[in-house]
Design a protein around this motif. Structure first.
Motif, short mmCIF file in Angstrom:
data_model
loop_
_atom_site.label_atom_id
_atom_site.label_comp_id
_atom_site.label_asym_id
_atom_site.label_seq_id
_atom_site.Cartn_x
_atom_site.Cartn_y
_atom_site.Cartn_z
N HIS A 115 20.17 13.57 25.94
CA HIS A 115 20.79 13.81 27.16
C HIS A 115 21.28 12.56 27.96
O HIS A 115 21.17 11.52 27.26
CB HIS A 115 19.56 14.48 28.17
N GLU A 116 21.94 12.99 28.91
CA GLU A 116 22.66 11.64 29.57
C GLU A 116 21.52 11.09 30.18
O GLU A 116 20.48 11.47 30.78
CB GLU A 116 23.59 12.55 30.61
N ARG A 117 21.77 9.67 30.57
CA ARG A 117 21.18 8.67 31.44
C ARG A 117 20.81 9.40 32.68
O ARG A 117 22.00 9.87 32.96
CB ARG A 117 21.74 7.41 31.33
N VAL A 158 26.24 9.49 16.44
CA VAL A 158 27.19 10.53 15.63
C VAL A 158 28.21 9.90 14.67
O VAL A 158 28.49 10.62 13.88
CB VAL A 158 27.96 11.24 16.66
N ASP A 159 28.18 8.32 14.47
CA ASP A 159 28.87 7.83 13.67
C ASP A 159 28.35 8.26 12.29
O ASP A 159 27.31 8.30 11.99
CB ASP A 159 28.59 6.48 13.61
N GLU A 160 29.34 8.66 11.37
CA GLU A 160 29.27 9.09 10.21
C GLU A 160 28.43 10.56 9.96
O GLU A 160 28.08 10.88 8.90
CB GLU A 160 28.40 8.08 9.08
N SER A 161 28.55 11.30 11.10
CA SER A 161 28.01 12.62 11.06
C SER A 161 28.98 13.53 11.15
O SER A 161 30.34 13.53 11.46
CB SER A 161 26.96 12.95 12.20
N ASP A 162 28.88 14.78 11.05
CA ASP A 162 29.62 15.94 11.34
C ASP A 162 29.90 16.22 13.19
O ASP A 162 30.62 17.30 13.29
CB ASP A 162 29.53 17.14 10.59
N ILE A 163 29.16 15.60 13.86
CA ILE A 163 29.22 15.88 15.26
C ILE A 163 30.17 14.67 15.90
O ILE A 163 30.10 13.85 15.70
CB ILE A 163 27.92 15.68 15.86
N ASP A 164 31.10 15.36 16.59
CA ASP A 164 32.04 14.24 17.09
C ASP A 164 31.55 13.90 18.38
O ASP A 164 30.63 14.52 19.16
CB ASP A 164 33.54 14.88 17.27
N THR A 167 31.86 16.42 21.16
CA THR A 167 30.87 17.49 21.44
C THR A 167 29.50 16.89 22.06
O THR A 167 28.82 17.46 22.97
CB THR A 167 30.65 18.08 19.79
N LEU A 168 28.99 15.99 21.61
CA LEU A 168 27.79 15.22 22.23
C LEU A 168 28.06 14.93 23.48
O LEU A 168 27.04 15.34 24.56
CB LEU A 168 27.51 13.92 21.37
N ARG A 169 29.04 14.47 23.97
CA ARG A 169 29.14 14.54 25.70
C ARG A 169 29.26 15.46 26.51
O ARG A 169 28.59 15.82 27.51
CB ARG A 169 30.62 13.61 25.81
N GLU A 170 29.69 16.61 25.82
CA GLU A 170 29.92 18.11 26.24
C GLU A 170 28.15 18.57 26.42
O GLU A 170 27.97 19.34 27.40
CB GLU A 170 30.62 18.87 25.65
N LYS A 171 27.60 18.28 25.53
CA LYS A 171 26.16 19.17 25.26
C LYS A 171 25.06 18.09 25.96
O LYS A 171 24.07 18.69 26.42
CB LYS A 171 25.68 19.37 23.83
N ALA A 172 25.32 17.07 26.24
CA ALA A 172 24.14 15.96 26.70
C ALA A 172 23.78 16.51 28.09
O ALA A 172 22.59 16.35 28.39
CB ALA A 172 24.70 14.64 26.41
#
Length: 193
Positions: A115-117, A158-164, A167-172
């Motif tokens: 999640h976000e801070r 997410v570095d080296e993963s299939d998550i960009d 996407t993480l910023r949107e879901k966090a």
């Protein structure tokens, strides 16, 4: 005489991961950091080092400091692996981001939560108007700087993963829970044991 069978890489990895040298459970705070340093000082100095973590979260700056200790060990040539157990939430994911993907593992049934801070602050303005604007600017700078730190951590996670990153910023903001199997499918971790 029985002949010894050579272990496969995955069997070796699973054997190493099943006996972590550092076992951390609880909130990520000053006490956990002290326990981390104590266990690290008592750990063997050669071979793979496995850090096991179960946490519902805590202080993200302490998680970053622990991750930096891991980075320094890796830069000194030490192999350090992460093993998340049961729950790796919030600051736990921040700590996990300090490990490259190929060094991250979760046990079956473990969940990540990202999640976000967050901040809770009341600003009481009092005094000359110029000092009031300075107080507001200081609070805004703190928020902006915290967002930069958060985004650096998200990129590392997410570095080296299939998550960009997007996407993480949107879901966090909605507390993104990721089951271990999904984390492996998305190449956020190296494996589930």
């Amino acid at each position: 005489m029985a002949r010894l069978r050579h272990m496969s890489v995955s069997e070796y990895r699973d054997r190493i991961l099943s006996a972590p040298q550092l076992r951390l459970v609880g909130g990520i705070d000053e006490a956990m950091y002290a326990e981390f340093r104590n266990q690290l000082a008592a750990a063997p100095t050669d071979g793979d080092l496995v850090v096991s973590l179960t946490t519902l979260g805590g202080n993200p700056e302490i998680a970053r400091a622990m991750a930096d200790d891991v980075r320094l060990l890796r830069e000194a040539g030490r192999s350090v692996l992460f093993l998340g157990k049961a729950a790796v939430y919030s600051a736990g994911a921040t700590f996990m981001a300090g490990f490259p993907v190929h060094c991250r593992f979760l046990t079956k049934g473990t969940r990540l939560m990202i999640h976000e801070r967050q901040i809770t602050r009341t600003i009481n303005l009092s005094g000359p108007l110029r000092s009031c604007t300075d107080q507001l600017k200081a609070a805004l700078h703190e928020i902006e700087h915290s967002i930069e730190i958060e985004e650096e951590g998200f990129h590392s996670l997410v570095d080296e993963s299939d998550i960009d990153f997007e996407t993480l910023r949107e879901k966090a903001p909605d507390n993104w829970y990721i089951p271990c199997d999904e984390a492996q499918e998305k190449k956020l971790i190296a494996g589930v044991i």
